[in-house]
Design an enzyme around this catalytic site. Sequence first.
Site, mmCIF file in Angstrom:
data_model
loop_
_atom_site.group_PDB
_atom_site.id
_atom_site.type_symbol
_atom_site.label_atom_id
_atom_site.label_comp_id
_atom_site.label_asym_id
_atom_site.label_seq_id
_atom_site.Cartn_x
_atom_site.Cartn_y
_atom_site.Cartn_z
ATOM 1 N N HIS A 59 0.821 -1.203 0.000
ATOM 2 C CA HIS A 59 0.000 0.000 0.000
ATOM 3 C C HIS A 59 0.859 1.257 0.000
ATOM 4 O O HIS A 59 1.909 1.297 0.642
ATOM 5 C CB HIS A 59 -0.937 -0.006 1.212
ATOM 6 N N SER A 72 -6.362 3.204 -5.594
ATOM 7 C CA SER A 72 -5.856 4.058 -4.513
ATOM 8 C C SER A 72 -5.908 5.530 -4.905
ATOM 9 O O SER A 72 -6.250 6.385 -4.084
ATOM 10 C CB SER A 72 -4.419 3.680 -4.147
ATOM 11 N N ALA A 110 -8.870 2.765 5.680
ATOM 12 C CA ALA A 110 -9.899 2.822 4.637
ATOM 13 C C ALA A 110 -10.447 4.249 4.669
ATOM 14 O O ALA A 110 -11.104 4.636 5.629
ATOM 15 C CB ALA A 110 -10.992 1.793 4.908
#
Length: 156
Positions: A59, A72, A110
């Site tokens: 990530h 993303s 999130a």
Amino acid sequence: MNQNVFTKTLGWVYECSPWIAEHVWNHKPFLSLDHLKQSMATIVEKADSIERLQLIKAHPDLASRIDMAEASVKEQSAIGLNALTREEYEEFLSLNNRYKDKFGFPFIVAVRGLDKTMIKVAMKNRISSDKESEITEAIRQINDIASHRLNDFIKS
């Protein structure tokens, strides 16, 4: 779908980690979208610690100005992390660096339903946590991200 098509279709749901879709294919048929989500989350939870850490490290930093997966980019842009002032960007960069220095992986949240202030507060609070708790929380957040992505994909 055969396994190859299934993996290509859903491999992006977990950031740069198509192995999850590849493995979950063996657990078909899926009775519902929730069943698919739970099956994918179970694959992640049963993965060994090295695989889970690789998933976390796949990530990007929040508000980073580097190339990242299309999903993303959309998620971060939707809450304005691509349009921070210089001061805001510097603060996010500092928090990201402090977090990564402490834990060895990026801060993950999130972002849907949050704003940049809420995210900064979460970063500041979670940096005082311990590594095992943060790994657990990162995996929980990653599963939430994947759930949102699957919802959007299936509904479109």
